[in-house]
Design a protein around this motif. Sequence first.
Motif, PDB file in Angstrom:
ATOM      1  N   ARG A 195      -7.378 -81.384  -4.138  1.00  0.00           N
ATOM      2  CA  ARG A 195      -7.061 -81.399  -5.390  1.00  0.00           C
ATOM      3  C   ARG A 195      -5.905 -80.229  -5.639  1.00  0.00           C
ATOM      4  NH1 ARG A 195     -12.737 -80.048  -8.246  1.00  0.00           N
ATOM      5  NH2 ARG A 195     -13.173 -81.135  -6.219  1.00  0.00           N
ATOM      6  N   PRO A 196      -5.160 -80.135  -6.738  1.00  0.00           N
ATOM      7  CA  PRO A 196      -4.118 -79.138  -6.876  1.00  0.00           C
ATOM      8  C   PRO A 196      -4.895 -77.725  -6.931  1.00  0.00           C
ATOM      9  CG  PRO A 196      -3.771 -81.165  -8.154  1.00  0.00           C
ATOM     10  CD  PRO A 196      -5.208 -81.398  -7.657  1.00  0.00           C
ATOM     11  N   LEU A 197      -4.235 -76.801  -6.449  1.00  0.00           N
ATOM     12  CA  LEU A 197      -4.838 -75.597  -6.517  1.00  0.00           C
ATOM     13  C   LEU A 197      -4.029 -74.582  -7.485  1.00  0.00           C
ATOM     14  CD1 LEU A 197      -6.979 -73.592  -5.139  1.00  0.00           C
ATOM     15  CD2 LEU A 197      -4.997 -72.767  -3.715  1.00  0.00           C
ATOM     16  N   GLN A 198      -4.674 -74.224  -8.627  1.00  0.00           N
ATOM     17  CA  GLN A 198      -4.082 -73.118  -9.500  1.00  0.00           C
ATOM     18  C   GLN A 198      -3.616 -71.786  -8.723  1.00  0.00           C
ATOM     19  OE1 GLN A 198      -7.011 -72.879 -12.585  1.00  0.00           O
ATOM     20  NE2 GLN A 198      -5.846 -74.321 -13.862  1.00  0.00           N
ATOM     21  N   ILE A 199      -2.600 -71.342  -9.420  1.00  0.00           N
ATOM     22  CA  ILE A 199      -2.115 -70.051  -9.128  1.00  0.00           C
ATOM     23  C   ILE A 199      -3.219 -68.941  -8.986  1.00  0.00           C
ATOM     24  CG2 ILE A 199      -0.536 -68.121  -9.544  1.00  0.00           C
ATOM     25  CD1 ILE A 199       0.941 -70.181  -7.955  1.00  0.00           C
ATOM     26  N   ARG A 200      -4.054 -68.930 -10.051  1.00  0.00           N
ATOM     27  CA  ARG A 200      -4.962 -67.958 -10.171  1.00  0.00           C
ATOM     28  C   ARG A 200      -6.014 -68.089  -8.857  1.00  0.00           C
ATOM     29  NH1 ARG A 200      -7.506 -67.661 -14.432  1.00  0.00           N
ATOM     30  NH2 ARG A 200      -6.417 -69.219 -15.941  1.00  0.00           N
ATOM     31  N   ASN A 201      -5.937 -69.347  -8.358  1.00  0.00           N
ATOM     32  CA  ASN A 201      -6.968 -69.371  -7.027  1.00  0.00           C
ATOM     33  C   ASN A 201      -6.266 -69.052  -5.587  1.00  0.00           C
ATOM     34  OD1 ASN A 201      -9.246 -70.072  -8.500  1.00  0.00           O
ATOM     35  ND2 ASN A 201      -8.415 -72.323  -8.759  1.00  0.00           N
ATOM     36  N   PHE A 202      -5.127 -68.503  -5.552  1.00  0.00           N
ATOM     37  CA  PHE A 202      -4.471 -68.303  -4.328  1.00  0.00           C
ATOM     38  C   PHE A 202      -4.811 -67.027  -4.082  1.00  0.00           C
ATOM     39  CE2 PHE A 202      -1.681 -72.038  -5.074  1.00  0.00           C
ATOM     40  CZ  PHE A 202      -1.064 -72.115  -3.891  1.00  0.00           C
ATOM     41  N   PRO A 203      -4.759 -66.760  -2.438  1.00  0.00           N
ATOM     42  CA  PRO A 203      -4.855 -65.432  -2.207  1.00  0.00           C
ATOM     43  C   PRO A 203      -3.962 -64.557  -2.616  1.00  0.00           C
ATOM     44  CG  PRO A 203      -4.775 -66.869  -0.232  1.00  0.00           C
ATOM     45  CD  PRO A 203      -4.335 -67.692  -1.447  1.00  0.00           C
ATOM     46  N   SER A 204      -4.594 -63.215  -3.129  1.00  0.00           N
ATOM     47  CA  SER A 204      -3.632 -62.139  -3.996  1.00  0.00           C
ATOM     48  C   SER A 204      -2.169 -61.923  -3.294  1.00  0.00           C
ATOM     49  CB  SER A 204      -4.556 -60.842  -4.180  1.00  0.00           C
ATOM     50  OG  SER A 204      -4.718 -60.540  -3.071  1.00  0.00           O
ATOM     51  N   PHE A 205      -2.225 -61.961  -1.723  1.00  0.00           N
ATOM     52  CA  PHE A 205      -0.956 -61.287  -1.108  1.00  0.00           C
ATOM     53  C   PHE A 205       0.028 -62.307  -1.045  1.00  0.00           C
ATOM     54  CE2 PHE A 205      -4.853 -62.275   1.700  1.00  0.00           C
ATOM     55  CZ  PHE A 205      -4.451 -63.364   2.339  1.00  0.00           C
ATOM     56  N   PHE A 206      -0.385 -63.532  -1.744  1.00  0.00           N
ATOM     57  CA  PHE A 206       0.986 -64.552  -1.577  1.00  0.00           C
ATOM     58  C   PHE A 206       1.344 -64.847  -3.012  1.00  0.00           C
ATOM     59  CE2 PHE A 206      -1.465 -66.729   2.141  1.00  0.00           C
ATOM     60  CZ  PHE A 206      -0.302 -66.127   3.061  1.00  0.00           C
ATOM     61  N   ILE A 207       0.592 -64.008  -3.936  1.00  0.00           N
ATOM     62  CA  ILE A 207       1.231 -64.125  -5.370  1.00  0.00           C
ATOM     63  C   ILE A 207       1.642 -62.780  -5.889  1.00  0.00           C
ATOM     64  CG2 ILE A 207       0.147 -66.646  -5.966  1.00  0.00           C
ATOM     65  CD1 ILE A 207      -1.917 -65.188  -7.296  1.00  0.00           C
ATOM     66  N   GLY A 210     -28.703 -70.364   2.390  1.00  0.00           N
ATOM     67  CA  GLY A 210     -28.844 -71.168   1.111  1.00  0.00           C
ATOM     68  C   GLY A 210     -29.077 -70.657  -0.119  1.00  0.00           C
ATOM     69  N   VAL A 211     -28.483 -69.435  -0.447  1.00  0.00           N
ATOM     70  CA  VAL A 211     -28.493 -68.568  -1.644  1.00  0.00           C
ATOM     71  C   VAL A 211     -27.100 -68.933  -2.720  1.00  0.00           C
ATOM     72  CG1 VAL A 211     -28.428 -66.235  -2.522  1.00  0.00           C
ATOM     73  CG2 VAL A 211     -29.762 -66.906  -0.394  1.00  0.00           C
ATOM     74  N   PRO A 212     -27.459 -69.267  -3.696  1.00  0.00           N
ATOM     75  CA  PRO A 212     -26.414 -69.574  -4.713  1.00  0.00           C
ATOM     76  C   PRO A 212     -25.473 -68.395  -4.978  1.00  0.00           C
ATOM     77  CG  PRO A 212     -28.376 -70.733  -5.535  1.00  0.00           C
ATOM     78  CD  PRO A 212     -28.847 -69.869  -4.263  1.00  0.00           C
ATOM     79  N   ILE A 213     -24.381 -68.567  -5.055  1.00  0.00           N
ATOM     80  CA  ILE A 213     -23.443 -67.268  -5.375  1.00  0.00           C
ATOM     81  C   ILE A 213     -22.811 -67.193  -6.813  1.00  0.00           C
ATOM     82  CG2 ILE A 213     -21.272 -68.589  -4.548  1.00  0.00           C
ATOM     83  CD1 ILE A 213     -21.066 -66.110  -2.660  1.00  0.00           C
ATOM     84  N   ILE A 214     -22.617 -66.212  -7.153  1.00  0.00           N
ATOM     85  CA  ILE A 214     -21.891 -65.649  -8.537  1.00  0.00           C
ATOM     86  C   ILE A 214     -20.927 -64.951  -8.009  1.00  0.00           C
ATOM     87  CG2 ILE A 214     -22.048 -64.458 -10.761  1.00  0.00           C
ATOM     88  CD1 ILE A 214     -25.110 -65.184 -10.729  1.00  0.00           C
ATOM     89  N   GLY A 215     -19.529 -65.727  -8.290  1.00  0.00           N
ATOM     90  CA  GLY A 215     -18.410 -64.853  -7.751  1.00  0.00           C
ATOM     91  C   GLY A 215     -17.592 -63.974  -8.564  1.00  0.00           C
ATOM     92  N   VAL A 216     -17.438 -62.651  -8.333  1.00  0.00           N
ATOM     93  CA  VAL A 216     -16.557 -61.697  -8.957  1.00  0.00           C
ATOM     94  C   VAL A 216     -15.443 -61.234  -8.089  1.00  0.00           C
ATOM     95  CG1 VAL A 216     -16.654 -59.560 -10.302  1.00  0.00           C
ATOM     96  CG2 VAL A 216     -18.706 -60.910  -9.916  1.00  0.00           C
ATOM     97  N   PRO A 217     -14.525 -62.177  -7.852  1.00  0.00           N
ATOM     98  CA  PRO A 217     -13.362 -62.058  -6.913  1.00  0.00           C
ATOM     99  C   PRO A 217     -12.219 -60.934  -7.400  1.00  0.00           C
ATOM    100  CG  PRO A 217     -12.928 -63.972  -8.078  1.00  0.00           C
ATOM    101  CD  PRO A 217     -14.295 -63.471  -8.511  1.00  0.00           C
ATOM    102  N   LEU A 218     -11.738 -60.149  -6.517  1.00  0.00           N
ATOM    103  CA  LEU A 218     -10.934 -58.981  -6.824  1.00  0.00           C
ATOM    104  C   LEU A 218      -9.683 -59.344  -6.275  1.00  0.00           C
ATOM    105  CD1 LEU A 218     -13.719 -56.679  -6.648  1.00  0.00           C
ATOM    106  CD2 LEU A 218     -12.632 -56.938  -8.464  1.00  0.00           C
ATOM    107  N   MET A 219      -9.385 -59.484  -4.899  1.00  0.00           N
ATOM    108  CA  MET A 219      -8.524 -59.446  -4.279  1.00  0.00           C
ATOM    109  C   MET A 219      -8.179 -60.370  -3.001  1.00  0.00           C
ATOM    110  SD  MET A 219      -8.497 -55.723  -2.848  1.00  0.00           S
ATOM    111  CE  MET A 219     -10.198 -54.834  -2.327  1.00  0.00           C
ATOM    112  N   PHE A 220      -7.586 -60.269  -2.220  1.00  0.00           N
ATOM    113  CA  PHE A 220      -7.257 -61.068  -0.805  1.00  0.00           C
ATOM    114  C   PHE A 220      -7.511 -62.493  -0.930  1.00  0.00           C
ATOM    115  CE2 PHE A 220      -8.222 -56.498   0.602  1.00  0.00           C
ATOM    116  CZ  PHE A 220      -6.877 -55.946   0.543  1.00  0.00           C
ATOM    117  N   ASP A 221      -8.527 -62.888  -0.199  1.00  0.00           N
ATOM    118  CA  ASP A 221      -8.956 -64.313  -0.105  1.00  0.00           C
ATOM    119  C   ASP A 221      -9.948 -64.656  -1.136  1.00  0.00           C
ATOM    120  OD1 ASP A 221     -10.488 -62.543   1.444  1.00  0.00           O
ATOM    121  OD2 ASP A 221     -11.616 -64.269   2.566  1.00  0.00           O
TER     122      ASP A 221
END
Length: 470
Positions: A182-194, A376-387
């Motif tokens: 599916r299309p990828l929003q800019i917010r979901n790109f690795p930080s170093f490419f934006i 097998g552990v569900p994840i709650i994501g708090v992304p900050l940078m990079f990938d």
Amino acid sequence: MADEKERRHQHFLVVAYGAQSHVNPARVLAHRLARLGGADDGSILATLSVAVAAYCNMFPSLDATTDGVISYVPYSDGVDDVSLPRDIADRARRRRASSESLSGIVASFADRGQPVTCIMCTMVSPPVLDVAREHNIPLAIYWIQPATLLAIAYHYFHGYNELITSHANDPEYEVCLPGLTRPLQIRNFPSFFIDVSGTERAKAFIEVFQELFEYMDLWRPKVLVNTFEELEPNVLAEMKQHLDVFTVGPMVRSPMETQIHLFTHDNIDKESYMEWLRAHPDESVVYVSFGSLVKFSKHQIDEIVGGLRQCGRPYLLVLRRDGIEDDQSHSLVENTQSQGMVVDWCDQLEVLSHSAVGCFVSHCGWNSTIESVVSGVPIIGVPLMFDQPTNIYLAEKEWEVGIKVERNSDGVLTGKELARCIELVMGEGAEAKVIRERANVLKEIVQATSDTGGSAERSLRDFVKTIQES
């Protein structure tokens, strides 16, 4: 017989950047390569090389050259501390020093009758490219991020860079890349490419990645990716049209294997938090860790701790002292109430593998993400940078094993939002049940992939065979 022995001999030199996120998967890869040759025949040797500063953290006594499976050797970047290059000139000096040091290591192994037959690097290492060319040694790229990141990086340098950077300030803008479902929003790109800030660090990231992909276009080295076919089938099929890709993941050590920590961690601490986990029911504990690089403000720590207390569930919080901008904030959680436990560092895989853990609040580095999937552990994501933004996108949208938090207008994760997300994942609602079911399904797939003779081992053997024949 001597010719046969020489023909069978393989020596892989795995060079890792000196961060925990690189050292962990590099060490696992080296171990798996060495074990392919069997316990005693010595037909496959593997050596892990890291910069002096990382080596000193791994082995404070400086007397560990082997763990019985692989060997270890440090290389010098001419500075031998944890600092980053100040400018272009400093970066060039460190590259020359690293190349010379690694070249000396290669020559030393050759003199000892253990010539390096393949040199590998985690992601991007210009000095390793130099050494491979100088000594005419086959090079393999160890892509320690998901295949989706490989596709993003590949297409960025093959026609999509202007489109991506021109919309870098529009987080909702969607980019359609080959292989992505599916299309990828800019917010979901690795930080170093934006990152269009124009800083030395931003330019350095792009320059080293560009050099890597130019090298791959010219020399077509093998690319080992820390993922597996069932996790990213479409994007892997696409990338195999452009690169010689081998899926060797998940590169996660067994919980029974020892872990090397770049941070203070001893058995007394480990027994303390493991005993605490054993005192809690299955899937009741919230595990919280944001990796080895992030630093939080006092206000953000207050919000995180407040959210954990608000949700009313037991929690294990990893909070490094050097990861807090104001050391006084540590006192807010050091003597916390009986609901939670706070530690400076922990053996993450062993914690995630414990039945008491019900969800993982994470920065979503790839190591943490894949360890969560394996466990097998569900994840709650708090992304900050990079990938990290891409990794939580995959976990939430592609695999449905987690959710992403939403920060407020000041970029702060509020306690209320954290508590909401924890309840959404660990509660009894329909979405929580779907997430837990999907997490268990992926765990079962991983187990089959990782078994002896499974697809990960077969792929790694295929890679070794291609090196033998080259």
